[in-house]
Design a protein around this motif. Structure first.
Motif, PDB file in Angstrom:
ATOM      1  N   LYS A 142      -4.113  -3.578   3.175  1.00 55.83           N
ATOM      2  CA  LYS A 142      -4.003  -2.119   3.191  1.00 55.83           C
ATOM      3  C   LYS A 142      -3.658  -1.579   1.801  1.00 55.83           C
ATOM      4  O   LYS A 142      -4.117  -0.510   1.404  1.00 55.83           O
ATOM      5  N   GLU A 143      -2.807  -2.333   1.059  1.00 59.93           N
ATOM      6  CA  GLU A 143      -2.487  -1.916  -0.311  1.00 59.93           C
ATOM      7  C   GLU A 143      -3.723  -1.989  -1.201  1.00 59.93           C
ATOM      8  O   GLU A 143      -3.924  -1.141  -2.078  1.00 59.93           O
ATOM      9  N   HIS A 196      -5.862   1.048  -0.578  1.00 61.26           N
ATOM     10  CA  HIS A 196      -5.337   2.219  -1.284  1.00 61.26           C
ATOM     11  C   HIS A 196      -5.659   2.125  -2.768  1.00 61.26           C
ATOM     12  O   HIS A 196      -6.034   3.140  -3.397  1.00 61.26           O
ATOM     13  N   ASN A 254      -8.545   4.627  -5.269  1.00 62.27           N
ATOM     14  CA  ASN A 254      -8.267   5.371  -6.501  1.00 62.27           C
ATOM     15  C   ASN A 254      -9.284   4.944  -7.563  1.00 62.27           C
ATOM     16  O   ASN A 254      -9.260   3.805  -8.022  1.00 62.27           O
TER      17      ASN A 254
END
Length: 277
Positions: A62-63, A66, A70
């Motif tokens: 999940k990190e 994210h 970006n």
């Protein structure tokens, strides 16, 4: 290429590739509108390399989602993550080394027959233990003991560390003559000793030896004032051995028991004299 072929090349399962697609971590180059097959390009192996690197840094899936969302892929964020990982690993290394030293200390105390912190002289039996040692001589009239010993411990400790060993406590010095035994000798003949738990390959040019210190029957005296009055304690031990009709059968052992709460502070010095009748 189809997903099966890309899975084999990237070493990522088809199931995981589909999961990465849903999270926008690694999307296929295109999806066939007719049959729904996912198609990938060999260029996307670069993204696989990035994913593997982020895994090594400890990012969760999940990190990573994210992070890849970006477009700038914040380099500062990655540096901070890497720095935190390094700090945690160093903390774990330090904890592990302390645990190893604790085990080594307990092993030595076991082989040493325990330690009696009460005053007086006792007889006990030590067990053999493996050690890295450095035996040297110096002329008493040429320098003080402190001047002589300034570098020899560093030489021994560096030899152990450079060979992958870990320093332990207690360590000891064995005196063959010049101090304690045959005190009138012009030279002090001594061997500094660091207990170890496994064989080490140490450069022979250093003068360091790896050998087993033998089991002994010893007379033991404790000096709770560190090295203060250690000469008097040694003479007391020698006198007791003579008065009780024992024969000296080996080198005097001067054992340094360090403070467990401060590894640089000497707590107790134990003198052991091998004896026989």
């Amino acid at each position: 290429m189809k997903i099966d072929a890309f899975s084999k090349i990237s070493d990522i399962s088809v199931y995981t590739l589909r999961y990465y697609d849903r999270l926008n971590i690694l999307k296929p180059l295109r999806v066939n509108e007719t049959n729904g097959y996912r198609e990938y390009s060999s260029q996307q192996l670069l993204r696989v390399a990035e994913i593997n690197s982020l895994k090594e840094l400890g990012l969760t899936v999940k990190e990573m989602a994210h992070f890849f969302a970006n477009d700038s892929n914040d380099a500062q964020q990655i540096r901070e993550i890497a720095d935190n990982q390094i700090k945690e690993l160093r903390h774990l290394i330090n904890q592990t080394e302390q645990q190893i030293k604790h085990i080594q200390t307990n092993l030595f105390l076991y082989n040493n027959g325990g330690i009696n912190f009460m005053n007086g002289i006792t007889i006990k039996h030590t067990r053999p233990f493996l050690a890295a040692t450095l035996r040297t001589k110096y002329q008493k009239s040429s320098k003080t003991y402190d001047q002589f010993s300034e570098n020899i411990w560093a030489t021994l400790e560096d030899g152990i560390k450079n060979s992958g060993g870990i320093l332990s406590s207690p360590c000891l010095t064995m005196y063959y003559s010049g101090l304690f035994l045959r005190q009138d000798d012009e030279y002090v003949d001594q061997e500094i000793v660091e207990p170890i738990t496994s064989e080490l390959k140490i450069d022979k040019a250093s003068g360091i030896s790896v050998r087993e210190i033998p089991a002994e029957k010893v007379a033991s005296i404790i000096n709770n004032d560190g090295l203060e009055n250690i000469g008097e304690s040694g003479n007391e031990l020698l006198k007791w051995v003579t008065e009780n009709n024992y024969q000296i059968s080996g080198a005097m052992r001067e054992i340094y028991h360090m403070n467990p709460n401060d590894s640089k502070k000497l707590l107790t010095v134990e003198l052991q004299l091998p004896i026989e009748q």
